[in-house]
Design a protein around this motif. Structure first.
Motif, PDB file in Angstrom:
ATOM      1  N   LYS A  66      69.056  25.495  52.933  1.00  0.00           N
ATOM      2  CA  LYS A  66      69.698  24.343  52.284  1.00  0.00           C
ATOM      3  C   LYS A  66      70.508  24.736  51.050  1.00  0.00           C
ATOM      4  N   VAL A  67      71.225  25.849  51.193  1.00  0.00           N
ATOM      5  CA  VAL A  67      72.142  26.298  50.152  1.00  0.00           C
ATOM      6  C   VAL A  67      73.578  25.975  50.562  1.00  0.00           C
ATOM      7  N   VAL A  68      73.843  25.990  51.865  1.00  0.00           N
ATOM      8  CA  VAL A  68      75.150  25.631  52.418  1.00  0.00           C
ATOM      9  C   VAL A  68      74.921  24.533  53.449  1.00  0.00           C
ATOM     10  N   ARG A  69      75.821  23.559  53.454  1.00  0.00           N
ATOM     11  CA  ARG A  69      75.724  22.509  54.475  1.00  0.00           C
ATOM     12  C   ARG A  69      77.111  21.996  54.828  1.00  0.00           C
ATOM     13  N   LEU A  70      77.171  21.325  55.965  1.00  0.00           N
ATOM     14  CA  LEU A  70      78.390  20.658  56.429  1.00  0.00           C
ATOM     15  C   LEU A  70      78.073  19.183  56.598  1.00  0.00           C
ATOM     16  N   ARG A  71      78.970  18.350  56.138  1.00  0.00           N
ATOM     17  CA  ARG A  71      78.833  16.897  56.264  1.00  0.00           C
ATOM     18  C   ARG A  71      80.168  16.334  56.719  1.00  0.00           C
TER      19      ARG A  71
END
Length: 91
Positions: free
Chosen positions: A34-39
């Motif tokens: 949960k350091v990089v995410r796409l939304r």
């Protein structure tokens, strides 16, 4: 924030290596950690990073918007570069 641009999943890649080193990320999987995410956003997939690198939701910052792309269309192992070979060997 990186300049928003049109992207083609499977053809274009976003290189996050220097950024992950800069925030002190030492894990193996920035998505799972949960350091990089796409939304999904109005104009495309928003690529975001947890600014303190801990995955504790200190604050999500947009890096770029991948115009015309859905978050579900991005395959992190194919479209995002997290580590080079030397970094991968040390993990």
């Amino acid at each position: 924030m990186l300049r928003d641009r049109a992207a083609v999943p499977g053809a274009d890649r976003v290189d996050l290596r220097a950024l992950l080193v800069n925030i002190g990320y030492g894990g193996n999987d920035p998505i799972a950690d949960k350091v990089v995410r796409l939304r999904d956003g109005l104009n495309g997939a928003r690529l975001q990073i947890d600014v303190d690198g801990t995955g504790h939701n200190a604050g999500w910052k947009d890096l770029t918007v991948l115009k015309g792309v859905l978050a579900a269309d991005v395959v992190p192992s194919r479209d995002l570069v997290f580590f080079d070979n030397a970094q991968r060997a040390r993990r």
